[in-house]
Design a protein around this motif. Structure first.
Motif, PDB file in Angstrom:
ATOM      1  N   LEU A   1      58.641  31.049  28.716  1.00 25.60           N
ATOM      2  CA  LEU A   1      57.399  30.500  29.263  1.00 25.60           C
ATOM      3  C   LEU A   1      56.685  31.503  30.160  1.00 25.60           C
ATOM      4  O   LEU A   1      55.465  31.436  30.324  1.00 25.60           O
ATOM      5  N   SER A   2      57.432  32.444  30.731  1.00 26.32           N
ATOM      6  CA  SER A   2      56.818  33.445  31.602  1.00 26.32           C
ATOM      7  C   SER A   2      55.823  34.319  30.850  1.00 26.32           C
ATOM      8  O   SER A   2      54.963  34.952  31.466  1.00 26.32           O
ATOM      9  N   TRP A   3      55.917  34.360  29.512  1.00 25.81           N
ATOM     10  CA  TRP A   3      54.951  35.145  28.730  1.00 25.81           C
ATOM     11  C   TRP A   3      53.529  34.616  28.937  1.00 25.81           C
ATOM     12  O   TRP A   3      52.567  35.351  28.744  1.00 25.81           O
ATOM     13  N   LEU A   4      53.404  33.357  29.345  1.00 21.53           N
ATOM     14  CA  LEU A   4      52.079  32.784  29.597  1.00 21.53           C
ATOM     15  C   LEU A   4      51.408  33.404  30.821  1.00 21.53           C
ATOM     16  O   LEU A   4      50.199  33.217  31.028  1.00 21.53           O
ATOM     17  N   LEU A   5      52.182  34.129  31.637  1.00 23.59           N
ATOM     18  CA  LEU A   5      51.597  34.808  32.792  1.00 23.59           C
ATOM     19  C   LEU A   5      50.889  36.105  32.390  1.00 23.59           C
ATOM     20  O   LEU A   5      50.122  36.665  33.182  1.00 23.59           O
ATOM     21  N   ALA A   6      51.134  36.588  31.175  1.00 20.19           N
ATOM     22  CA  ALA A   6      50.527  37.850  30.742  1.00 20.19           C
ATOM     23  C   ALA A   6      49.001  37.775  30.654  1.00 20.19           C
ATOM     24  O   ALA A   6      48.322  38.694  31.129  1.00 20.19           O
ATOM     25  N   PRO A   7      48.404  36.727  30.057  1.00 18.95           N
ATOM     26  CA  PRO A   7      46.934  36.687  29.990  1.00 18.95           C
ATOM     27  C   PRO A   7      46.226  36.744  31.345  1.00 18.95           C
ATOM     28  O   PRO A   7      45.286  37.530  31.504  1.00 18.95           O
ATOM     29  N   PRO A   8      46.646  35.938  32.365  1.00 17.00           N
ATOM     30  CA  PRO A   8      45.959  36.084  33.655  1.00 17.00           C
ATOM     31  C   PRO A   8      46.164  37.454  34.290  1.00 17.00           C
ATOM     32  O   PRO A   8      45.251  37.978  34.950  1.00 17.00           O
ATOM     33  N   ALA A   9      47.342  38.047  34.098  1.00 15.75           N
ATOM     34  CA  ALA A   9      47.566  39.401  34.637  1.00 15.75           C
ATOM     35  C   ALA A   9      46.633  40.406  33.968  1.00 15.75           C
ATOM     36  O   ALA A   9      46.042  41.262  34.639  1.00 15.75           O
ATOM     37  N   LEU A  10      46.478  40.296  32.651  1.00 20.54           N
ATOM     38  CA  LEU A  10      45.578  41.197  31.927  1.00 20.54           C
ATOM     39  C   LEU A  10      44.122  40.951  32.303  1.00 20.54           C
ATOM     40  O   LEU A  10      43.323  41.891  32.365  1.00 20.54           O
ATOM     41  N   ALA A  11      43.760  39.687  32.550  1.00 15.23           N
ATOM     42  CA  ALA A  11      42.385  39.385  32.955  1.00 15.23           C
ATOM     43  C   ALA A  11      42.055  40.047  34.295  1.00 15.23           C
ATOM     44  O   ALA A  11      40.974  40.631  34.466  1.00 15.23           O
ATOM     45  N   LEU A  12      42.982  39.956  35.245  1.00 15.19           N
ATOM     46  CA  LEU A  12      42.765  40.609  36.541  1.00 15.19           C
ATOM     47  C   LEU A  12      42.698  42.124  36.376  1.00 15.19           C
ATOM     48  O   LEU A  12      41.861  42.787  37.006  1.00 15.19           O
ATOM     49  N   GLN A  13      43.559  42.678  35.528  1.00  9.07           N
ATOM     50  CA  GLN A  13      43.532  44.118  35.310  1.00  9.07           C
ATOM     51  C   GLN A  13      42.222  44.548  34.649  1.00  9.07           C
ATOM     52  O   GLN A  13      41.672  45.607  34.976  1.00  9.07           O
ATOM     53  N   PHE A  14      41.706  43.745  33.728  1.00  7.48           N
ATOM     54  CA  PHE A  14      40.437  44.072  33.084  1.00  7.48           C
ATOM     55  C   PHE A  14      39.310  44.128  34.108  1.00  7.48           C
ATOM     56  O   PHE A  14      38.465  45.044  34.065  1.00  7.48           O
ATOM     57  N   VAL A  15      39.259  43.158  35.016  1.00  8.59           N
ATOM     58  CA  VAL A  15      38.215  43.162  36.051  1.00  8.59           C
ATOM     59  C   VAL A  15      38.345  44.406  36.926  1.00  8.59           C
ATOM     60  O   VAL A  15      37.348  45.056  37.254  1.00  8.59           O
ATOM     61  N   PHE A  16      39.589  44.740  37.298  1.00  7.23           N
ATOM     62  CA  PHE A  16      39.809  45.950  38.090  1.00  7.23           C
ATOM     63  C   PHE A  16      39.356  47.192  37.323  1.00  7.23           C
ATOM     64  O   PHE A  16      38.654  48.054  37.863  1.00  7.23           O
ATOM     65  N   ASN A  17      39.751  47.299  36.052  1.00  5.15           N
ATOM     66  CA  ASN A  17      39.386  48.461  35.242  1.00  5.15           C
ATOM     67  C   ASN A  17      37.873  48.580  35.081  1.00  5.15           C
ATOM     68  O   ASN A  17      37.317  49.687  35.124  1.00  5.15           O
ATOM     69  N   ALA A  18      37.202  47.439  34.876  1.00  9.14           N
ATOM     70  CA  ALA A  18      35.754  47.465  34.715  1.00  9.14           C
ATOM     71  C   ALA A  18      35.075  47.963  35.991  1.00  9.14           C
ATOM     72  O   ALA A  18      34.137  48.769  35.935  1.00  9.14           O
TER      73      ALA A  18
END
Length: 290
Positions: A161-178
């Motif tokens: 179930l912890s795999w569900l934490l990957a999308p929000p982590a990637l979303a935050l990283q995308f905002v940072f990268n942008a």
């Protein structure tokens, strides 16, 4: 009395060509061109390996080959895999996640300076360019994650179930990268030499981000100054790598995360995203001139 040119223009509702719009108007213009942003990112991704015989397979093979080289140098020769459970998934996750930030930053430095023909020919919010390049890198990462999930399963890491934490982590990283790409796009538009300096800066950043080695193990084995410990733990690249490892690898448990890791991830995303957008918008009217 003769009317000045400025007064005459104002009286007839004329404005400066290419003048910077207000921030709300700029955001609205950018949102109206969201389809252009996604289409431009997809087109760039498709064309990236169009001349290679293996085509889009290089989207997955490039980070995998990098991970293989790092495994041999750091994992085998330097034995950084010692006391790191599931070292191959640990390493591959770090390489893929850092590559997302690395390539977004590199693309950002050339987003404006490398698209001068488009910038000078068409009227659109220039922020669309660095954001689309970051979206391109996100799309490429999603392809790479398919290979990463296969590696996790091959090395005995079960779905959780912890795999569900990957999308929000990637979303935050995308905002940072942008946000980072927007800052570098403005700097690169004014000083193209930054593009030559960035590979050295990013390489140093990679070595400090725990891509090939475990930060918590290093901090546990050395009596480092508190300021150095905080810098290593709060390093945004390391924060997003740690979150993805925590989400995907069951042996990477919560005790290996730095304190307040989600707060750090959210704070970096907000700071870079909002700050980078404002910084880029401030120079909107200068892009493509000179």
């Amino acid at each position: 009395m003769t009317e000045s040119a400025a007064d005459l223009a104002a009286r007839h509702g004329l404005t400066v060509s290419g003048a910077r719009p207000s921030l709300p108007a700029y955001v609205r213009e950018l949102w109206q061109r969201r389809h252009f942003v996604t289409a431009f990112a997809t087109a760039k991704l498709t064309a990236q390996y169009s001349q290679a015989k293996l085509g889009q397979l290089w989207q997955v093979m490039t980070p995998l080959l990098n991970a293989a080289v790092y495994y041999f140098i750091f994992g085998v020769l330097m034995n950084t895999k010692h006391d790191v459970p599931d070292y191959v998934p640990f390493l591959v996750t770090g390489v893929f996640v850092f590559t997302f930030t690395q390539q977004s930053a590199l693309a950002g430095t050339r987003a404006v300076s490398g698209s001068l023909g488009l910038v000078r020919a068409l009227h659109f919010p220039r922020a669309a360019l660095p954001i689309s390049y970051c979206l391109q890198q996100l799309q490429q990462l999603l392809f790479s994650l398919c290979a990463l999930l296969a590696i996790l399963l091959c090395f005995g890491v079960p779905p959780a179930l912890s795999w569900l934490l990957a999308p929000p982590a990637l979303a935050l990283q995308f905002v940072f990268n942008a946000g980072l790409a927007l800052v570098l796009a403005r700097l690169g538009a004014r000083t193209p030499d930054i593009a030559q300096l960035m590979p050295f800066v990013l390489r140093t950043w990679m070595y400090a981000s725990g891509v090939m080695w475990s930060i918590d193990k290093v901090l546990a084995d050395r009596d480092l100054p508190h300021a150095v410990t905080v810098l290593l733990e709060a390093n945004p690249a390391a924060v997003y790598i740690d979150l993805m490892r925590f989400a995907l690898i069951d042996s990477f448990t919560a005790d290996r995360l730095p304190p307040h890791v989600w707060a750090w991830a959210t704070g970096w995303a907000l700071l870079a995203g909002a700050g980078g957008f404002l910084y880029f918008w401030k120079a909107e009217e200068t892009y493509g001139r000179g």
